[in-house]
Every structure is written in structure tokens, then in C-alpha cells.
Motif scaffolding. Structure first.
Motif, mmCIF file in Angstrom:
data_model
loop_
_atom_site.group_PDB
_atom_site.id
_atom_site.type_symbol
_atom_site.label_atom_id
_atom_site.label_comp_id
_atom_site.label_asym_id
_atom_site.label_seq_id
_atom_site.Cartn_x
_atom_site.Cartn_y
_atom_site.Cartn_z
ATOM 1 N N ASN A 73 0.806 -1.222 0.000
ATOM 2 C CA ASN A 73 0.000 0.000 0.000
ATOM 3 C C ASN A 73 0.839 1.272 0.000
ATOM 4 O O ASN A 73 0.376 2.322 0.429
ATOM 5 N N LYS A 74 2.072 1.171 -0.488
ATOM 6 C CA LYS A 74 2.939 2.358 -0.479
ATOM 7 C C LYS A 74 3.666 2.486 -1.814
ATOM 8 O O LYS A 74 4.402 1.590 -2.218
ATOM 9 N N SER A 75 3.465 3.594 -2.470
ATOM 10 C CA SER A 75 4.168 3.890 -3.709
ATOM 11 C C SER A 75 5.399 4.736 -3.411
ATOM 12 O O SER A 75 5.560 5.279 -2.306
ATOM 13 N N THR A 76 6.258 4.884 -4.397
ATOM 14 C CA THR A 76 7.414 5.764 -4.211
ATOM 15 C C THR A 76 6.961 7.215 -4.031
ATOM 16 O O THR A 76 7.664 8.013 -3.399
ATOM 17 N N ILE A 77 5.810 7.547 -4.577
ATOM 18 C CA ILE A 77 5.285 8.907 -4.416
ATOM 19 C C ILE A 77 4.966 9.179 -2.949
ATOM 20 O O ILE A 77 5.283 10.254 -2.406
ATOM 21 N N LEU A 78 4.347 8.206 -2.278
ATOM 22 C CA LEU A 78 4.084 8.362 -0.843
ATOM 23 C C LEU A 78 5.383 8.332 -0.045
ATOM 24 O O LEU A 78 5.529 9.048 0.948
ATOM 25 N N PHE A 79 6.328 7.513 -0.493
ATOM 26 C CA PHE A 79 7.614 7.419 0.194
ATOM 27 C C PHE A 79 8.362 8.758 0.138
ATOM 28 O O PHE A 79 9.050 9.140 1.089
ATOM 29 N N LYS A 80 8.233 9.469 -0.959
ATOM 30 C CA LYS A 80 8.842 10.805 -1.095
ATOM 31 C C LYS A 80 8.361 11.725 0.028
ATOM 32 O O LYS A 80 9.165 12.431 0.665
ATOM 33 N N VAL A 81 7.058 11.698 0.304
ATOM 34 C CA VAL A 81 6.492 12.536 1.364
ATOM 35 C C VAL A 81 7.081 12.139 2.720
ATOM 36 O O VAL A 81 7.442 13.000 3.531
ATOM 37 N N GLU A 82 7.190 10.837 2.953
ATOM 38 C CA GLU A 82 7.752 10.346 4.219
ATOM 39 C C GLU A 82 9.196 10.810 4.395
ATOM 40 O O GLU A 82 9.597 11.257 5.482
ATOM 41 N N LEU A 83 9.991 10.689 3.339
ATOM 42 C CA LEU A 83 11.403 11.084 3.429
ATOM 43 C C LEU A 83 11.545 12.572 3.719
ATOM 44 O O LEU A 83 12.350 12.983 4.570
ATOM 45 N N GLU A 84 10.777 13.380 3.023
ATOM 46 C CA GLU A 84 10.884 14.827 3.213
ATOM 47 C C GLU A 84 10.415 15.237 4.607
ATOM 48 O O GLU A 84 10.918 16.219 5.173
ATOM 49 N N ASP A 85 9.466 14.478 5.144
ATOM 50 C CA ASP A 85 8.989 14.783 6.493
ATOM 51 C C ASP A 85 10.016 14.380 7.551
ATOM 52 O O ASP A 85 10.206 15.078 8.549
ATOM 53 N N LYS A 86 10.702 13.266 7.315
ATOM 54 C CA LYS A 86 11.641 12.754 8.315
ATOM 55 C C LYS A 86 12.987 13.446 8.253
ATOM 56 O O LYS A 86 13.608 13.717 9.298
#
Length: 422
Positions: free
Chosen positions: A142-155
Motif C-alpha cells: 500500500n505504499k508507492s514511491t510517491i508516498l515514500f517521497k512525502v515520508e522522506l521529506e517529512d523525516k
């Protein structure tokens, strides 16, 4: 040097200093309950590693003094292998990819954190992270690289996340000699499969018998993987561009044309060939005229292909040629009628994907491989003709890689007579 190392080095040249790139193989997709769809690897990941196994990750780190490659794969688990088959071992992954740093996926998150956390900085200050942001690339169910981008920028507030998709596409568009040779092998294997198919084509057989035969022949001659589901359309179904395999139930009648759109892969590279044959071995007068118009267009566009022209310009030329041919042969009365009978594009890029990456509006360059596939579809007459070849763009022109697959009218009829399949 390993060819995948060469490709990674070419990508490193596109990256900024103090950057990190993550390219994911992708994750399986659930089809129903505990069953997954057959896994298809992210072609960008395969292009850079040669690895087809799901859940794998390529990490590239570029600093002013180093270019580092890391590959993360699933651990070999004897019990799991008894359920789902063999997993690639580290030494196998190393031999294929040319990457010496092979780790378990279980180490990935820690390695990423050690690299990006400003308090750790294992490889200096990383300020740019590249991801392949294709919409369908999944790093979990349930996780795309697009969602992962948001996670990385937040962390990690100290990084900028950019899309590296286009840089990889630009590399994939220009085929190396090895890639061209793989395409030629795929095309030659496809030609062998077509010749076998014609031995089994006869009036009274069913479309699905022929599509099944092509797949079966590939499997018994080196486990040749299909480029896509084989299209076989007879009579009225030859006017359907992508006649689906589940609807290939028609029995082939005397006097009908049979349109094939098919191909095998070799080392991941796809052939994409279309040919149209009379089921009884001879064209009728109208079939012959329609076929002649398409063939003349096919050959004229191949001769036109050269660096600097775009696929869209080839399409404009194809419309003009088909219009003139159909008027000359009295198949249509006025120019605008061509829109009823020619309904698709004359070309697309070819490579690891059958409809490969690339912008059809941009000028072609040396090393591009494209299809040339004009077609005419006269629904009322139940006549559809498409002739598709695979063409390499050269320094000053083009080279038809599928030139050995018969397409001249006299040669087609002679080939069918020699097969005595009808």
C-alpha cells in the motif's frame, strides 16, 4: 566492465554530488485473497541491475570522491523457497549486476538512516535524494514511491527529493550494441515462431489455437517469454486493433485474412511484429489492394526514418501516404475518408517495454529503436491489415531489424504454399 555497471556509471553522471538514488524493483500486487498477480519487475531497476526479483532495492551514492552501489535483496529462506521457489543468492546477484555490496533487505532502513540522518552522515552530507516516481512503482503493498517521497521529506528536513525517472528514460532510449543484438535475437526467434505458426494455420482452425501454439512453441524452444499476449484476429476480428486473447474464439473461414501481432523477449528485450496472412494461402483482389497500400506505406516510412525526425512527423507522413494509396487504388473516394480506416499511430519506441519509454514529439536520435506499423481496417468488408517492423535509427537513416520476416505479397503467398497449411 559489466554492462549494468556501465549503465549505472552513466546514471551517476546525471546525478548531483552529495546525492543518493533509490530504485525499487517493485512489490507483488494482490489479485485475490492469498493470490498475487504475476510479478513484473520495474524495468528501470532491471535496466540498472539485471535483477528481476521483487522487493529488491538499488541504492546509489554519489559524493565528490566516490560512486557507490548497494543492492538489497530478500534473504534466502529454505522454508519459504519450498513454498514459492528459489530466491536469488548474494553471489548470483553479484555476478549478474556487478555490484559487490549485496545486503539483505532487512538492513535497508538502517543503511538509509545512517546515510541521511544529519547526525550520522555515514557518507558525508547528502542533500539530494532521487526516486523513480513512476505512479505504479510500489515499495510495499500500500505504499508507492510517491508516498515514500512525502515520508522522506517529512523525516529528513535536510534533503530535497527529485524524480530520476527521466534521466533513466534518456539512457534507455539510446540502445547499446548489446541491446540491439538482444532485440535482433528476439526478432529472429519471433520469425521462427511465426514460421511454425503457419504450419498449423488452416481454414477451420480457431484463433486461440494459433495464439496458444505461438506461446507453446516459445516454451519448448528455450522458454521464450512472450512480449505481450499474442493477438490473433481473423475476418472481422482483424479489424480490432488489440483483439483480446479471451475473445479469440472465432473459427477461421475460407477467404478470410488472419492478423497476427506478436513477439518473444530475449534478455528482457521485446520484439513486436505484425503480419497479415490469407487463411487459404491467396489474397482476394480487395485484400490484395488493401495489403498493397499498407505495405507501400510501411516501406516508405522505414525509408524516411532518420535522426531529427519525430514519431509524430512519421505519423503525419503515414496518414498522407495511406490516403494517397487508398485513393490510387480506389479504396476511398475522398481524402477525409482515410480517418475511418486508419485509426492508430504508425510507431512507438521499443525496448525493455513493448511500448517503451520516450516522447514521441522529440526528434529521433541514433540508437533509438522504434516500430513502423501502418494499418487499414475496413470493417464492412471484414478486412484488417497491419504490417509492423522493428527499426533501428542509425547515423543517417535506419536499419530494419525484422527485414527477414516475409511481407511482400508474392513472398507471403509462396511461403504459405510451402507450408501447405491450408
Amino acid at each position: 566492465m559489466n554492462k549494468f555497471e556501465v549503465r549505472r556509471n552513466n546514471l551517476f553522471a546525471q546525478m548531483k554530488n552529495n546525492s543518493l538514488a533509490l530504485i525499487y524493483a517493485g512489490s507483488p500486487k494482490i489479485m485475490s485473497e492469498d493470490e498475487n498477480y504475476p510479478f513484473v519487475v520495474n524495468k528501470n531497476f532491471f535496466y540498472l541491475t539485471g535483477i528481476k526479483q521483487e522487493e529488491s532495492v538499488l541504492m546509489l551514492i554519489k559524493t565528490p570522491g566516490e560512486h557507490l552501489s548497494f543492492l538489497f535483496i530478500s534473504e534466502c529462506n529454505e522454508l519459504k523457497e519450498r513454498w514459492t521457489g528459489k530466491r536469488i543468492k548474494p553471489e548470483e546477484a553479484r555476478d549478474i549486476s556487478g555490484i559487490t555490496n549485496i545486503y539483505s533487505c532487512q538492513n535497508f532502513e538502517n543503511m538509509l538512516d545512517m546515510t541521511l540522518d544529519p547526525n550520522k552522515h555515514m557518507y558525508g552530507t547528502i542533500s539530494t535524494v532521487y526516486l523513480d516516481l513512476s505512479s505504479e512503482i510500489k515499495i510495499a503493498e500500500n505504499k508507492s514511491t510517491i508516498l515514500f517521497k512525502v515520508e522522506l521529506e517529512d523525516k529528513y528536513k535536510n534533503i530535497e527529493v527529485n524524480n530520476i525517472y527521466q534521466q533513466i528514460v534518456n539512457l534507455r532510449l539510446v540502445k547499446s550494441d548489446d541491446e540491439v543484438n538482444d532485440l535482433i535475437e528476439a526478432i529472429n526467434n519471433t520469425n521462427t515462431g511465426i514460421n511454425d505458426l503457419l504450419l498449423h494455420m488452416h481454414v477451420g482452425c480457431f484463433e486461440h489455437e494459433l495464439s496458444d501454439r505461438f506461446e507453446y512453441f516459445g516454451k519448448v524452444h528455450g522458454s521464450r517469454e512472450l512480449s505481450f499476449e499474442t493477438i490473433v484476429g481473423a475476418g472481422i476480428n482483424s479489424t480490432v486493433l488489440h483483439h483480446p486473447i479471451k475473445q479469440q474464439t472465432k473459427q477461421i473461414n475460407d477467404g478470410e485474412l488472419v492478423l497476427f501481432d506478436l513477439g518473444y523477449k530475449y534478455n528482457g528485450y521485446s520484439a513486436d511484429i505484425s503480419r497479415t496472412y490469407p487463411a487459404n494461402g491467396s489474397f482476394t483482389d480487395k485484400q490484395r489492394k488493401i495489403y498493397e497500400a499498407v505495405l507501400n506505406c510501411n516501406k516508405a516510412i522505414i525509408d524516411m526514418v532518420k535522426p531529427g525526425l519525430s514519431i509524430m512527423q512519421l505519423q503525419e507522413a503515414a496518414i498522407e501516404i495511406l490516403k494517397n494509396e487508398c485513393v490510387r487504388l480506389k479504396l476511398i473516394e475522398k481524402d477525409d475518408d482515410i480517418k475511418r480506416y486508419y485509426i492508430h499511430n504508425v510507431s512507438h519506441f521499443l525496448g525493455l517495454d513493448t511500448h517503451d519509454v520516450g516522447d514521441r514529439t522529440q526528434p529521433l536520435t541514433k540508437g533509438n529503436v522504434i516500430t513502423v506499423e501502418p494499418g487499414l481496417y475496413f470493417v464492412d468488408d471484414e478486412i484488417g491489415v497491419r504490417i509492423e517492423d522493428n527499426v533501428l535509427v542509425t547515423d543517417e537513416g535506419s536499419l530494419c531489424l525484422s527485414k527477414n520476416i516475409v511481407k511482400e505479397i508474392a513472398d507471403v503467398e509462396a511461403l504459405l504454399r510451402s507450408k501447405k497449411s491450408f
